[in-house]
Design an enzyme around this catalytic site. Structure first.
Site, PDB file in Angstrom:
ATOM      1  N   GLU A  85      22.636  -8.509  23.244  1.00 54.97           N
ATOM      2  CA  GLU A  85      23.002  -7.903  24.533  1.00 54.97           C
ATOM      3  C   GLU A  85      23.787  -6.609  24.336  1.00 54.97           C
ATOM      4  O   GLU A  85      23.668  -5.676  25.132  1.00 54.97           O
ATOM      5  CB  GLU A  85      23.781  -8.931  25.379  1.00 54.97           C
ATOM      6  CG  GLU A  85      22.836 -10.008  25.908  1.00 54.97           C
ATOM      7  CD  GLU A  85      23.423 -11.402  25.988  1.00 54.97           C
ATOM      8  OE1 GLU A  85      24.659 -11.549  26.025  1.00 54.97           O
ATOM      9  OE2 GLU A  85      22.625 -12.366  26.013  1.00 54.97           O
ATOM     10  N   ASN A  98      29.429 -18.837  22.052  1.00 52.90           N
ATOM     11  CA  ASN A  98      29.560 -17.488  22.614  1.00 52.90           C
ATOM     12  C   ASN A  98      29.569 -17.618  24.138  1.00 52.90           C
ATOM     13  O   ASN A  98      28.539 -17.840  24.755  1.00 52.90           O
ATOM     14  CB  ASN A  98      28.362 -16.646  22.140  1.00 52.90           C
ATOM     15  CG  ASN A  98      28.309 -15.275  22.792  1.00 52.90           C
ATOM     16  OD1 ASN A  98      29.272 -14.849  23.439  1.00 52.90           O
ATOM     17  ND2 ASN A  98      27.188 -14.584  22.639  1.00 52.90           N
ATOM     18  N   GLU A 132      19.054 -14.266  15.729  1.00 50.83           N
ATOM     19  CA  GLU A 132      18.850 -14.567  17.142  1.00 50.83           C
ATOM     20  C   GLU A 132      17.632 -13.797  17.645  1.00 50.83           C
ATOM     21  O   GLU A 132      17.761 -12.627  18.053  1.00 50.83           O
ATOM     22  CB  GLU A 132      20.082 -14.155  17.956  1.00 50.83           C
ATOM     23  CG  GLU A 132      21.333 -14.919  17.607  1.00 50.83           C
ATOM     24  CD  GLU A 132      22.287 -15.003  18.797  1.00 50.83           C
ATOM     25  OE1 GLU A 132      22.672 -16.106  19.160  1.00 50.83           O
ATOM     26  OE2 GLU A 132      22.611 -13.955  19.369  1.00 50.83           O
ATOM     27  N   LYS A 187      30.084 -15.447  26.371  1.00 43.45           N
ATOM     28  CA  LYS A 187      29.607 -14.238  27.072  1.00 43.45           C
ATOM     29  C   LYS A 187      30.552 -13.917  28.242  1.00 43.45           C
ATOM     30  O   LYS A 187      31.752 -14.152  28.139  1.00 43.45           O
ATOM     31  CB  LYS A 187      28.159 -14.426  27.526  1.00 43.45           C
ATOM     32  CG  LYS A 187      27.244 -14.841  26.362  1.00 43.45           C
ATOM     33  CD  LYS A 187      25.786 -14.741  26.681  1.00 43.45           C
ATOM     34  CE  LYS A 187      24.972 -15.200  25.476  1.00 43.45           C
ATOM     35  NZ  LYS A 187      23.547 -15.040  25.660  1.00 43.45           N
ATOM     36  N   GLY A 230      18.624 -17.181  25.864  1.00 44.50           N
ATOM     37  CA  GLY A 230      18.727 -17.432  27.307  1.00 44.50           C
ATOM     38  C   GLY A 230      17.417 -17.771  27.983  1.00 44.50           C
ATOM     39  O   GLY A 230      17.335 -17.780  29.216  1.00 44.50           O
ATOM     40  N   SER A 287      18.827 -20.268  22.657  1.00 40.70           N
ATOM     41  CA  SER A 287      18.469 -21.510  23.352  1.00 40.70           C
ATOM     42  C   SER A 287      18.707 -22.766  22.512  1.00 40.70           C
ATOM     43  O   SER A 287      17.959 -23.736  22.615  1.00 40.70           O
ATOM     44  CB  SER A 287      17.018 -21.447  23.852  1.00 40.70           C
ATOM     45  OG  SER A 287      16.888 -20.408  24.811  1.00 40.70           O
ATOM     46  N   HIS A 292      25.542  -8.257  18.782  1.00 44.05           N
ATOM     47  CA  HIS A 292      24.769  -9.210  19.587  1.00 44.05           C
ATOM     48  C   HIS A 292      23.641  -8.465  20.308  1.00 44.05           C
ATOM     49  O   HIS A 292      23.806  -7.302  20.692  1.00 44.05           O
ATOM     50  CB  HIS A 292      25.684  -9.895  20.609  1.00 44.05           C
ATOM     51  CG  HIS A 292      24.994 -11.005  21.329  1.00 44.05           C
ATOM     52  ND1 HIS A 292      24.206 -10.773  22.433  1.00 44.05           N
ATOM     53  CD2 HIS A 292      24.933 -12.331  21.087  1.00 44.05           C
ATOM     54  CE1 HIS A 292      23.699 -11.929  22.839  1.00 44.05           C
ATOM     55  NE2 HIS A 292      24.125 -12.893  22.052  1.00 44.05           N
TER      56      HIS A 292
HETATM   57  P1  PGA Z   1      21.652 -18.880  24.484  1.00 46.39           P
HETATM   58  O1  PGA Z   1      22.472 -17.625  23.937  1.00 46.39           O
HETATM   59  O2  PGA Z   1      22.077 -20.081  23.651  1.00 46.39           O
HETATM   60  O3  PGA Z   1      22.045 -19.000  25.913  1.00 46.39           O
HETATM   61  O4  PGA Z   1      20.207 -18.571  24.301  1.00 46.39           O
HETATM   62  C1  PGA Z   1      22.685 -17.442  22.551  1.00 46.39           C
HETATM   63  C2  PGA Z   1      23.366 -16.128  22.304  1.00 46.39           C
HETATM   64  O5  PGA Z   1      23.079 -15.157  23.007  1.00 46.39           O
HETATM   65  O6  PGA Z   1      24.198 -16.007  21.387  1.00 46.39           O
END
Ligand code: PGA
Length: 252
Positions: free
Chosen positions: A97, A9, A167, A11, A173, A212, A95
């Site tokens: 976000e 992803n 998630e 983003k 993140g 992460s 997601h």
């Molecule tokens: P990250 O993001 O691996 O940077 O934690 C995962 C995601 O938001 O899908």
């Protein structure tokens, strides 16, 4: 066992030329293997360039979001028809976000999920709890609600076309991934819930872990048979770290 599914992803990262470099880097180092399915989710403006580059490769194209309508006066939105035309096979829906920064509700996420399926693409539905919810022992309750509302109205046939991405919001993140025990426990809970509600063989549902994931922890996470792949954010922005995760996902 179905192939592990690894999704990058991206983003809101990478210009079109950077997106092309990243794909070329992945293609240079990645050795396709039947035990791993791979998809990348660039920004909307890079979809076409990436689609062309991966057209004759086993890498699938995913979108990060979609509007639930086919077309109309929805300034700034992208329809499932457009995603289908550009070559998307998968669409990430719900997601964290999108839920927490852009206020997407479970019912909107449900509409998007139906739209994706209606147009022959496969949704990746993201679910996950906040840290305070985990601390209050609410994890399963929160996730069951997200699943119940997000998947409402799906037949068991369609449910088997959905991949679920667990998630935890506190892991995204932050550099603090869930432990394999924490993730496996939630994945098992998701399977039990789906099996009870939809009367399906939930072993057939692919449940990815996200939050992460890195080359350092992916191998441990993939030891659990509950974890059928990963939704990768930061570590997929660099072809070497992404390919390392893909290599760890391969089973002999
Ligand atoms: P990250 O993001 O691996 O940077 O934690 C995962 C995601 O938001 O899908």
């Amino acid at each position: 066992m179905p192939p592990r599914f690894i999704v990058g992803n991206w983003k809101m990262h990478k210009s079109i030329s950077e997106a092309e470099s990243l794909v070329n880097g992945i293609l240079k180092h990645y050795q396709p293997h039947p035990s791993v399915e791979l998809a990348v989710a660039p920004s909307f403006v890079s979809l076409q360039a990436v689609s062309r580059l991966i057209a004759s490769t086993p890498i699938g194209l995913a979108a990060q979001n979609v509007n639930a309508h086919d077309e109309g006066a929805f300034t700034g939105e992208i329809s499932p028809l457009m995603l289908q035309e550009v070559g998307c096979h998968h669409v990430i829906v719900g997601h964290s976000e999108r839920r927490h920064i852009f206020g997407e509700t479970d019912s909107l996420i449900n509409e998007k999920l139906h739209a994706v399926l209606r147009h022959g693409m496969l949704p990746i539905l993201c679910v996950g709890e906040h840290l305070n919810e985990r601390q209050a022992n609410q994890t399963h309750k929160v996730i069951h609600t997200q699943l119940q509302k997000g998947l409402e109205g799906l037949s068991s046939y369609d449910l088997l076309r959905v991949a679920i991405a667990y998630e935890p919001v506190w892991a995204i993140g932050t550099g603090h991934a869930a432990t394999v025990e924490q993730a496996a426990e939630v994945h098992a809970g998701i399977r039990t819930f789906l099996a009870m509600q939809w009367k399906i063989d939930a072993e057939r549902i692919r449940i990815l872990y996200g939050g992460s994931v890195s080359g350092d922890n992916a191998g441990t996470l993939f030891h659990s048979p509950q974890i059928n792949g990963a939704l990768v954010g930061k570590a997929c922005l660099n072809s070497e770290s992404f390919v390392k995760i893909i290599e760890l996902a391969k089973t002999s």
